[in-house]
Design an enzyme around this catalytic site. Structure first.
Site, PDB file in Angstrom:
ATOM      1  N   VAL B  14     -13.253   1.023  19.095  1.00 30.98           N
ATOM      2  CA  VAL B  14     -12.274   1.786  19.879  1.00 30.98           C
ATOM      3  C   VAL B  14     -11.891   3.081  19.161  1.00 30.98           C
ATOM      4  CG1 VAL B  14     -10.016   1.717  20.991  1.00 30.98           C
ATOM      5  CG2 VAL B  14     -11.444  -0.336  20.953  1.00 30.98           C
ATOM      6  N   ALA B  43      -8.227   7.076   8.637  1.00 28.73           N
ATOM      7  CA  ALA B  43      -8.522   6.119   7.568  1.00 28.73           C
ATOM      8  C   ALA B  43      -9.350   4.979   8.132  1.00 28.73           C
ATOM      9  CB  ALA B  43      -7.227   5.578   6.965  1.00 28.73           C
ATOM     10  N   ILE B 137      -7.486  -0.139  32.414  1.00 32.16           N
ATOM     11  CA  ILE B 137      -6.652  -0.198  33.624  1.00 32.16           C
ATOM     12  C   ILE B 137      -5.221   0.195  33.251  1.00 32.16           C
ATOM     13  CG2 ILE B 137      -5.835  -1.648  35.515  1.00 32.16           C
ATOM     14  CD1 ILE B 137      -8.087  -3.648  34.810  1.00 32.16           C
ATOM     15  N   LYS B 206      -1.747 -11.006  26.096  1.00 33.76           N
ATOM     16  CA  LYS B 206      -1.584  -9.975  27.129  1.00 33.76           C
ATOM     17  C   LYS B 206      -0.544 -10.399  28.165  1.00 33.76           C
ATOM     18  CE  LYS B 206      -6.407  -8.636  26.440  1.00 33.76           C
ATOM     19  NZ  LYS B 206      -7.793  -8.983  26.867  1.00 33.76           N
TER      20      LYS B 206
END
Lengths: 437, 437
Positions: B14, B43, B137, B206
């Site tokens: 990511v 980093a 989303i 989540k």
């Protein structure tokens, strides 16, 4: 903190819903926004007080809309009158008076948004319009903020509930367009004059807004192509189904190397796509960004409370921005006003799509060869040909062609040529096909 | 205006995607945000420079994450390391240093979010976490802002791509759970240790976040019930299909009069629901608000660029809030911190659902009457009973019951009693059923 004071124009379906939602969910809304949102002044020509919760808490209600926009104690004006006049004059006056504006008026924004946003920019106020597209679905917010990291590649939406209801009924029950339209009118889904819905004008208003936000261009309603659904026959709905497709009335905005496509028309889409399964009066918008890939937003595209949901969300957003300097707010059209581009909008003749063609041909050898030659001469590749059974005692049989993508003008030329063949009866039915992949 | 200076922790999947998206879409992002967003300091312990666009434009890269959060020239810290330590220390240090934080770390927010948000509130900075739930989303934004007018009634989501991929493959190809899991691992969809995904821990992280935002409660991961998909058999997937249902691994948060339900478990849902047709690694969240009704948000729930899309959207949002006083920002958990409620979270035993039961019974008269009596004695109404064919040469046949809604404890009692019957072989398979209407 003192409540925010809202002036409301219109106490019809959405206006009444907005008063009700603000009343019913007052505690929840204050917990979220950090301060209460209070409708202090409203104007309406005539209204049905029954069913509006909290109407008695509005301090002043009259039929003078200009009194509301000129009321110095009002912070935000909510315009829910609809139409162009006096809505435009009222919105501009409110802006001149330094008030923020929330509106659900898609026609007004699509046609006069550039002027309205320039005036708001000049005066340092916000005009919020989430309710103008796809009712309660927060699609403006998703496009302007949620997907702000992306180059938007295309947007495809079912953004008119009436036409989707009609197409759904035609497919489910094999019924004729005209018959279903009458039912939609009886159910209150379609207006007495259904032109705006079934001819794609309403969808084109919404697509104009979505396209501008997606691509960072000014609003250009007059360049948005539109085609209605009144020519769709039950036979085409049925054949599309046999081929694994559904017919939907889509609004499509797409960025290409040649320019931007802006178009509303009936479209065959593969039935395995989620959006192909959006039924009845529901709306959905599929957005394809370069980083995020495909995303879809689904919900009620109209109605008293879903639309009020969007109006009140805008009120909460605007309440939060009351203390922000205007250049740090989300720009009206997603991109900073000095960063809008004048990318060309493609005329429909230059747009490329695949096609579904249905024609009535004399059932004899060599006939299909002539048609395929006309297509082949124009470099139109054929994906499938299906010859159906005789529908009746006539000498003609329906033949369906699915083609690969080609320019609209090229296909129009081919169709004109095909219609001149002696063994073809009547006009060729032509519906565009999109894979949405 | 000067570019915003971002410190980035982590250059993995990511992190690399975030650098690439900020580089590739720099012009578009600046047009939207009104100023450039520049990663000035990064980093990472180890990273693969290949495939990261714009890595050379980062002024300083080291393996010292604390140097980034202590860098006085950094405005916003992006935490993409994952895990609890040192992520928590780094985020808290960044906050102490007056920096805004963007994170994709669902485990960190679900378990330590209350502490993190309190620290941020105290210091007047924002912690943004759109990427923590459902990847690209914009569901956090939809819930916190887009639907802010609503009392949220329930949220139901497919929020783990790995488990959805496994269930999709089991259905499409009639394959066993273990076999598909191995394939998912080979394809890189599942980790070497797949526990977090298939046992519902990741989904529970989540759901904890979604539930808090939906209902205005603190984050309470330890009260979120979870059950994995490893016990789902191909037979159940098949029978569910015959009954018109799909089995999905859902996270459900629901407000009831008795309290809030927070639960992750395999669930039968009617196949005509849009969310039942979300396949493979895709995610979708269905949100039901009192005003808007049902809305659905669909897209890629993980992956380099979809997750980066959410991280960068947060960076743009935070950039806009740099000049706002903190009480006018969107609250971390949607509701103002002093307006959170301590509504009780229901223990699973008190939750009501409908049930799918499968049992192996001796194929002889009177047997079903005994089972239906046990259910009837506990006021559990039966919706359908289906006796299947013998699967093999054994004396047992599978029988499926679909029941109406009842409390979990009541059903557990009934099942314990049924399993004591002499003509029942082995355990009763029990999967919850939700209509999502």
């Amino acid at each position: 903190m003192e409540p925010v004071r809202v002036g409301l124009l219109g106490l019809g379906t959405v206006g009444g819903g907005t008063v009700s939602v603000l009343t019913r969910n007052a505690a929840e809304i204050t917990r979220r926004a950090g301060r209460a949102i209070h409708i202090s002044h409203a104007a309406a020509k005539a209204y049905d007080a029954a069913g509006i919760e909290g109407l008695d808490r509005i301090e002043r209600i009259s039929d003078d809309a200009f009194a509301v926009v000129n009321d110095p104690t009002v912070d935000i004006v909510v315009e829910l009158i609809g139409g162009y006049s006096p809505a435009l004059e009222l919105v501009l006056r409110a802006i001149q008076n330094g008030k923020h504006v929330v509106t659900a008026n898609k026609a007004l924004i699509a046609l006069h948004g550039n002027e309205i946003f320039a005036a708001a920019q000049e005066r340092g106020v916000t005009v919020a319009f989430e309710a103008a597209v796809a009712g309660g679905i927060p699609i403006i917010k998703a496009l302007r903020e949620g997907l702000a990291a992306n180059q938007i590649e295309w947007v495809a939406g079912i953004i008119n509930g009436t036409s989707n209801f009609i197409l759904t009924e035609m497919r489910d029950k094999g019924r004729e367009f005209g018959e279903v339209l009458k039912e939609a009118q009886a159910l209150g889904y379609a207006e007495a004059d259904p032109t705006f819905d079934i001819e794609g004008i309403d969808a084109a208003h919404k697509l104009t807004i979505l396209g501008a936000i997606a691509f960072g261009t000014p609003l250009q309603f007059d360049r948005t192509y539109r085609e209605g659904i009144s020519a769709i026959e039950p036979l085409d709905v049925q054949y599309a189904g046999e081929l694994g497709y559904r017919i939907k009335h889509l609004g499509i905005a797409r960025r290409t190397k040649q320019g931007i496509e802006m178009r509303v028309h009936p479209t065959l889409i593969p039935e395995r796509r989620l959006i192909a399964n959006v039924e009845g009066v529901m709306n959905a918008v599929l957005v394809h960004g370069d980083a995020v890939g495909p995303t879809l937003y689904y919900g009620a595209g109209a109605g008293r409370f879903p639309t009020a949901s969007a109006v009140v969300a805008d009120l909460i957003d605007v309440t939060r921005t009351l203390t922000i300097d205007s250049e740090n707010r989300v720009p009206h059209l997603a991109f900073q006003p000095d960063a809008l581009s004048d990318t060309r909008i493609l005329p429909m003749a230059e747009v490329e799509t695949a096609y579904y063609l249905r024609m009535q041909v004399v059932d004899r050898p060599g006939v299909l060869a002539e048609v395929t030659k006309i297509l082949g001469d124009r470099q139109i590749s054929i994906e499938a040909i299906i010859q159906k059974e005789h529908l009746d005692e006539s000498m003609f049989v329906p033949v369906i062609f699915l083609t690969q993508r080609t320019k609209e003008q090229n296909m129009l030329d081919a169709i004109a040529r095909i219609e001149m063949l002696s063994f073809i009866a009547g006009a060729v039915t032509r519906i565009r096909v999109e894979s949405l992949a």
